[in-house]
Design an enzyme around this catalytic site. Structure first.
Site, PDB file in Angstrom:
ATOM      1  N   CYS A 179     -12.585  -5.148   5.618  1.00 48.29           N
ATOM      2  CA  CYS A 179     -11.800  -5.780   6.686  1.00 48.29           C
ATOM      3  C   CYS A 179     -11.046  -6.957   6.097  1.00 48.29           C
ATOM      4  CB  CYS A 179     -12.735  -6.252   7.799  1.00 48.29           C
ATOM      5  SG  CYS A 179     -11.927  -7.333   8.988  1.00 48.29           S
ATOM      6  N   ASP A 221       0.860  -1.177   0.000  1.00 49.38           N
ATOM      7  CA  ASP A 221       0.000   0.000   0.000  1.00 49.38           C
ATOM      8  C   ASP A 221       0.897   1.227   0.000  1.00 49.38           C
ATOM      9  OD1 ASP A 221      -2.563   1.399   0.282  1.00 49.38           O
ATOM     10  OD2 ASP A 221      -1.755   2.000   2.224  1.00 49.38           O
ATOM     11  N   GLU A 229      -1.549  -1.259  -5.909  1.00 49.30           N
ATOM     12  CA  GLU A 229      -2.803  -0.668  -6.308  1.00 49.30           C
ATOM     13  C   GLU A 229      -2.539   0.284  -7.472  1.00 49.30           C
ATOM     14  OE1 GLU A 229      -6.561   0.722  -3.587  1.00 49.30           O
ATOM     15  OE2 GLU A 229      -4.541   1.120  -2.938  1.00 49.30           O
ATOM     16  N   CYS A 288     -12.276 -10.526   8.043  1.00 44.17           N
ATOM     17  CA  CYS A 288     -13.559 -11.175   7.789  1.00 44.17           C
ATOM     18  C   CYS A 288     -14.179 -10.763   6.461  1.00 44.17           C
ATOM     19  CB  CYS A 288     -14.537 -10.904   8.933  1.00 44.17           C
ATOM     20  SG  CYS A 288     -15.099  -9.197   8.989  1.00 44.17           S
ATOM     21  N   ASP A 314      -3.211   1.326   6.756  1.00 49.95           N
ATOM     22  CA  ASP A 314      -2.359   0.989   5.624  1.00 49.95           C
ATOM     23  C   ASP A 314      -2.063  -0.508   5.554  1.00 49.95           C
ATOM     24  OD1 ASP A 314      -2.322   3.667   5.042  1.00 49.95           O
ATOM     25  OD2 ASP A 314      -0.464   4.040   6.153  1.00 49.95           O
ATOM     26  N   CYS A 355     -12.980  -3.375  13.281  1.00 48.09           N
ATOM     27  CA  CYS A 355     -14.060  -3.932  12.472  1.00 48.09           C
ATOM     28  C   CYS A 355     -15.231  -4.293  13.380  1.00 48.09           C
ATOM     29  CB  CYS A 355     -13.545  -5.156  11.728  1.00 48.09           C
ATOM     30  SG  CYS A 355     -14.845  -6.107  10.936  1.00 48.09           S
ATOM     31  N   CYS A 410     -16.183  -8.528  13.361  1.00 53.60           N
ATOM     32  CA  CYS A 410     -15.232  -9.499  13.925  1.00 53.60           C
ATOM     33  C   CYS A 410     -14.358  -8.910  15.019  1.00 53.60           C
ATOM     34  CB  CYS A 410     -14.363 -10.120  12.828  1.00 53.60           C
ATOM     35  SG  CYS A 410     -13.059  -9.052  12.221  1.00 53.60           S
TER      36      CYS A 410
HETATM   37 ZN   LIG Z   1     -13.741  -7.936  10.292  1.00 50.36          ZN
END
Ligand SMILES: [Zn+2]
Length: 418
Positions: free
Chosen positions: A327, A191, A275, A330, A356, A346, A349
């Site tokens: 995330c 990233d 990216e 999950c 980053d 998150c 989860c």
């Molecule tokens: Zn998650």
């Protein structure tokens, strides 16, 4: 594959004069040829063949009073100039038809005596390597070269460049076989950020060197000194060279640093995923200076070139993947987050994420999915954003420990392995 190897050269005063004459003649031939081609296109949409073009702007032009001085320089450099114009046209048409990737290439433009960078090229017939390490250029003489490293093969052409800070370079094109390194099973998602230069999916960080910011005070002082000098004066020319030298120093330091970082990455990693940032769009915003300073497009170009040379893979994932919103544990899409938010937890989860690092892990998962897809692997639709991307560190997959085999890329994308 074709690679460029550049070296500083130290022409004598006489050789500098001869080079400056050749720069001028090559430029005139280029501009004359461009004028003819533009006129022919305007008249009846025709393209003058290279041979005909060369005859009229070199051979025939030499016989006229207005262009008789073309005879005083190497004809090889003049012919190369016309071939360069051909290449410029080809790049334009390929770019227009979509055959050439990357940013759009415009029509060739006229060259000027005032361009900050002057260049000319010699084909294999226009230069020779001397036994004493000097470079012999047609109608110029034996030029001393600072051989900072050895040339790996016999070069097919050499371009002589005079940059804005008054330095001369010889840039050789050599054709070499790719030098594939032993294959590894390491993969990494990167990233590119603004706080750190880059964050890897394995948690390591490349700090931002901020070369331009560091040198800013010196650059500003040189720029101010330049603006105080009278236009057209010798002192102004001197001050301009000083500014150019200060900029060149920053550019050299950055390039050196980029080479070191990309070489290390390519040596240690089999596949690198990045990216596809809209770098050109970002640079127009107030983040501009940092983005230019970071040299991301150069970073990416060097990685891609080195990967081709050393048998590695560089995958660029689509620009619109919401890598900082998903995330990585999950796979829940958690919505957009302003740039100011560096860490978040998150909801579903409960994992707390560094912005980053989480993005880097998503990039790794998306890159692996893309690569499998491209290889014709068993990937269903909708893998562009893996909803169930699992942690992807090598060796953490449950199958890896049990059977003792290496984890395969397919494991990470959540695809059952037979
Ligand atoms: Zn998650």
């Amino acid at each position: 594959m074709h690679l460029r190897y550049s070296y500083r050269i130290c022409p004598t005063v006489g050789q500098r004069q001869a080079l400056s004459r050749t720069f001028g003649c090559a430029r005139v031939v280029y501009n004359d040829a461009l004028t003819l081609r533009k006129a022919a296109w305007k008249a009846d949409r025709s393209r003058i063949p290279t041979g005909v073009l060369a005859k009229s702007v070199i051979t025939d032009a030499k016989k006229t009073d207005a262009r008789s001085w073309l005879g005083s320089v190497s004809v090889d450099a003049l012919q190369s100039s016309i071939r360069d114009l051909d290449t410029a046209y080809r790049n334009f048409f390929d770019s227009k038809s979509g055959k050439r990737a990357g940013r759009p290439v415009g029509l060739p433009v006229f060259k000027s005596r005032k361009d900050s960078r002057q260049s000319l090229r010699f084909s294999r017939n226009g230069f020779r390597m001397r036994g004493n390490g000097k470079l012999n250029l047609a109608r110029i003489g034996d030029v001393r070269v600072k051989w900072s490293r050895a040339l790996p093969a016999d070069p097919s052409s050499v371009t002589i460049v005079l940059d804005s800070s008054g330095r001369y370079f010889a840039s050789f094109v050599v054709d070499i076989e790719p030098d594939h390194l032993p294959e590894l099973d390491t993969e990494v998602g990167i990233d590119l950020g603004l706080t750190a230069y880059a964050v890897m999916s394995d948690g390591s960080v490349i700090d931002d060197p901020r070369f331009l910011r560091k040198a800013e005070r010196k650059l500003k002082a040189a720029q101010r000194a330049l603006s105080r000098k009278a236009k057209g004066s010798r002192n102004r020319a001197k001050a301009r060279r000083k500014v150019a030298r200060a900029h060149a120093r920053v550019a050299d330091t950055r390039m050196d640093w980029l080479h070191k970082q990309t070489t290390r990455l390519i040596r240690e990693t089999q596949a690198v995923y990045l990216e596809d940032l809209n770098v050109r769009g970002l640079a127009r915003t107030r983040l501009g200076k940092s983005v230019h300073d970071a040299g991301w497009s150069t970073f990416r170009r060097l990685l891609t070139e080195k990967a081709a040379r050393y048998g590695r893979h560089v995958g660029i994932i689509g620009r619109y993947e919401p890598t900082s919103q998903v995330c990585s544990t999950c796979g829940v899409l958690d919505g957009p987050k302003p740039l100011g938010i560096r860490t978040w937890a998150c909801g579903p989860c409960g994992t707390s994420h560094d912005r980053d690092l989480n993005a880097a892990r998503n990039i790794l998962a998306a890159g692996r999915a893309d690569r499998l897809n491209a290889c014709g692997g068993p990937v269903g639709p909708g893998v562009a954003i893996p909803r169930r991307a699992r942690p992807v560190e090598t060796g953490t997959h449950r199958n890896a420990g049990r059977t003792g085999r290496k984890p395969r890329a397919a494991d990470a994308a959540g695809i059952p392995v037979p």
